[in-house]
Design a protein around this motif. Structure first.
Motif, PDB file in Angstrom:
ATOM      1  N   GLU A 110     111.358 -24.969  41.915  1.00  0.00           N
ATOM      2  CA  GLU A 110     111.538 -25.963  42.980  1.00  0.00           C
ATOM      3  C   GLU A 110     110.638 -25.668  44.169  1.00  0.00           C
ATOM      4  OE1 GLU A 110     115.061 -26.750  46.030  1.00  0.00           O
ATOM      5  OE2 GLU A 110     115.536 -27.594  44.045  1.00  0.00           O
ATOM      6  N   ALA A 111     110.542 -24.405  44.554  1.00  0.00           N
ATOM      7  CA  ALA A 111     109.688 -24.033  45.683  1.00  0.00           C
ATOM      8  C   ALA A 111     108.224 -24.371  45.386  1.00  0.00           C
ATOM      9  CB  ALA A 111     109.845 -22.540  45.987  1.00  0.00           C
ATOM     10  N   LYS A 112     107.797 -24.167  44.148  1.00  0.00           N
ATOM     11  CA  LYS A 112     106.418 -24.484  43.768  1.00  0.00           C
ATOM     12  C   LYS A 112     106.170 -25.999  43.838  1.00  0.00           C
ATOM     13  CE  LYS A 112     105.412 -20.516  40.795  1.00  0.00           C
ATOM     14  NZ  LYS A 112     105.062 -20.071  39.418  1.00  0.00           N
ATOM     15  N   MET A 113     107.163 -26.779  43.397  1.00  0.00           N
ATOM     16  CA  MET A 113     107.013 -28.232  43.459  1.00  0.00           C
ATOM     17  C   MET A 113     106.893 -28.707  44.907  1.00  0.00           C
ATOM     18  SD  MET A 113     109.727 -29.201  40.440  1.00  0.00           S
ATOM     19  CE  MET A 113     109.589 -30.982  40.581  1.00  0.00           C
ATOM     20  N   LYS A 114     107.654 -28.113  45.806  1.00  0.00           N
ATOM     21  CA  LYS A 114     107.583 -28.481  47.221  1.00  0.00           C
ATOM     22  C   LYS A 114     106.201 -28.157  47.797  1.00  0.00           C
ATOM     23  CE  LYS A 114     112.525 -28.017  48.265  1.00  0.00           C
ATOM     24  NZ  LYS A 114     113.556 -27.244  48.997  1.00  0.00           N
ATOM     25  N   VAL A 115     105.637 -27.017  47.386  1.00  0.00           N
ATOM     26  CA  VAL A 115     104.290 -26.659  47.834  1.00  0.00           C
ATOM     27  C   VAL A 115     103.285 -27.710  47.369  1.00  0.00           C
ATOM     28  CG1 VAL A 115     102.389 -25.021  47.466  1.00  0.00           C
ATOM     29  CG2 VAL A 115     104.644 -24.180  48.077  1.00  0.00           C
ATOM     30  N   MET A 116     103.397 -28.099  46.085  1.00  0.00           N
ATOM     31  CA  MET A 116     102.472 -29.096  45.541  1.00  0.00           C
ATOM     32  C   MET A 116     102.616 -30.429  46.268  1.00  0.00           C
ATOM     33  SD  MET A 116     100.210 -29.261  42.860  1.00  0.00           S
ATOM     34  CE  MET A 116      99.154 -29.632  44.275  1.00  0.00           C
ATOM     35  N   ASP A 117     103.842 -30.816  46.567  1.00  0.00           N
ATOM     36  CA  ASP A 117     104.082 -32.093  47.240  1.00  0.00           C
ATOM     37  C   ASP A 117     103.545 -32.124  48.668  1.00  0.00           C
ATOM     38  OD1 ASP A 117     105.250 -33.465  45.153  1.00  0.00           O
ATOM     39  OD2 ASP A 117     107.288 -32.886  45.667  1.00  0.00           O
ATOM     40  N   ASN A 118     103.362 -30.960  49.267  1.00  0.00           N
ATOM     41  CA  ASN A 118     102.900 -30.895  50.658  1.00  0.00           C
ATOM     42  C   ASN A 118     101.547 -30.198  50.786  1.00  0.00           C
ATOM     43  OD1 ASN A 118     105.350 -31.871  52.362  1.00  0.00           O
ATOM     44  ND2 ASN A 118     106.235 -30.480  50.852  1.00  0.00           N
ATOM     45  N   TYR A 119     100.782 -30.212  49.705  1.00  0.00           N
ATOM     46  CA  TYR A 119      99.556 -29.412  49.650  1.00  0.00           C
ATOM     47  C   TYR A 119      98.352 -30.097  50.306  1.00  0.00           C
ATOM     48  CZ  TYR A 119      95.911 -26.455  47.592  1.00  0.00           C
ATOM     49  OH  TYR A 119      94.850 -25.600  47.395  1.00  0.00           O
ATOM     50  N   VAL A 166      99.067 -22.493  43.719  1.00  0.00           N
ATOM     51  CA  VAL A 166      98.279 -23.636  43.260  1.00  0.00           C
ATOM     52  C   VAL A 166      97.064 -23.140  42.480  1.00  0.00           C
ATOM     53  CG1 VAL A 166      96.969 -25.671  43.956  1.00  0.00           C
ATOM     54  CG2 VAL A 166      99.063 -25.042  45.194  1.00  0.00           C
ATOM     55  N   ASN A 167      96.911 -23.685  41.253  1.00  0.00           N
ATOM     56  CA  ASN A 167      95.793 -23.331  40.380  1.00  0.00           C
ATOM     57  C   ASN A 167      95.048 -24.588  39.963  1.00  0.00           C
ATOM     58  OD1 ASN A 167      96.407 -20.343  39.751  1.00  0.00           O
ATOM     59  ND2 ASN A 167      98.340 -21.351  39.324  1.00  0.00           N
TER      60      ASN A 167
END
Length: 209
Positions: A110-119, A166-167
């Motif tokens: 979930e934390a990774k998805m939030k990073v992607m959504d706000n990247y 992020v990769n």
């Protein structure tokens, strides 16, 4: 009146404890593919934190990102379960190995998805894609916003990814976060399965045309 005052704290505590926060959800398409050629994916289910189940099994897949379905609103993946087989590189020559997995997805999904959504600085898009990629026994689950620099400004925000999650995607065309990367069991023959439909799918796929 005194009795109601005595019970009021108890009622409030029950109300607070009984209210669960809404899960973090995204609008996402579902993709099932491979970076190593043809595979037959007969089962591929992701269970989310809220207990929802999403089906990623799209039959014969090959290439990245692979076959696509409409998907829908989904919260963070929590568990993956699947059964698939790798195709022989030679045309019409059946399947060469069989694989299955049943494993938890790391809690930081979930934390990774939030990073992607706000990247991104300037990406005005409220949907993305969850991708399940099979390569022999290896299974990966990606989440991406499908920002392609050729047509869109994909400049990241400063400090948007402090953990380095992020990769680049396998084709190096966009950015992804890896929610899961693991290996399943392998066999040279199909696994015994209580699901007759799955067995029939694999048997049909293994028959040369």
């Amino acid at each position: 009146m005194t009795k109601w005052k005595a019970f009021l704290p108890l009622l409030l505590s029950v109300a607070v404890l009984g209210c669960k926060p809404e899960p973090y959800t995204v609008e996402a398409g579902f993709t099932n593919g491979s970076t190593t050629g043809r595979h037959i994916v007969s089962k591929m289910t992701i269970t989310t934190l809220s207990g929802g189940r999403a089906n990623f099994a799209m039959g014969s897949v090959g290439g990245y990102p692979g076959a696509h379905s409409g998907g829908g609103r989904i919260d963070a993946p929590a568990y993956i379960e699947g059964e698939w087989a790798k195709g022989n590189p030679e045309p019409s020559s059946g399947l060469i190995s069989y694989h299955r997995i049943s494993a938890p997805i790391p809690a930081n999904a979930e934390a990774k998805m939030k990073v992607m959504d706000n990247y991104y600085q300037n990406l005005d898009r409220d949907y993305g894609s969850i991708q399940v990629i099979v390569d022999g026994p290896r299974v990966r689950v990606f989440y991406t916003k499908n920002c392609f620099g050729i047509v869109t400004d994909c400049t990241p925000k400063k400090g948007a990814d402090p953990n380095g999650w992020v990769n680049k995607s396998p084709r190096d065309l966009t950015d992804v976060v890896v929610l899961f990367d693991g290996k399943g069991e392998s066999s040279s023959t199909p696994f015994p399965s209580a699901d007759a439909a799955t067995s029939q799918q694999l048997e049909k796929a293994n028959s040369p045309e």
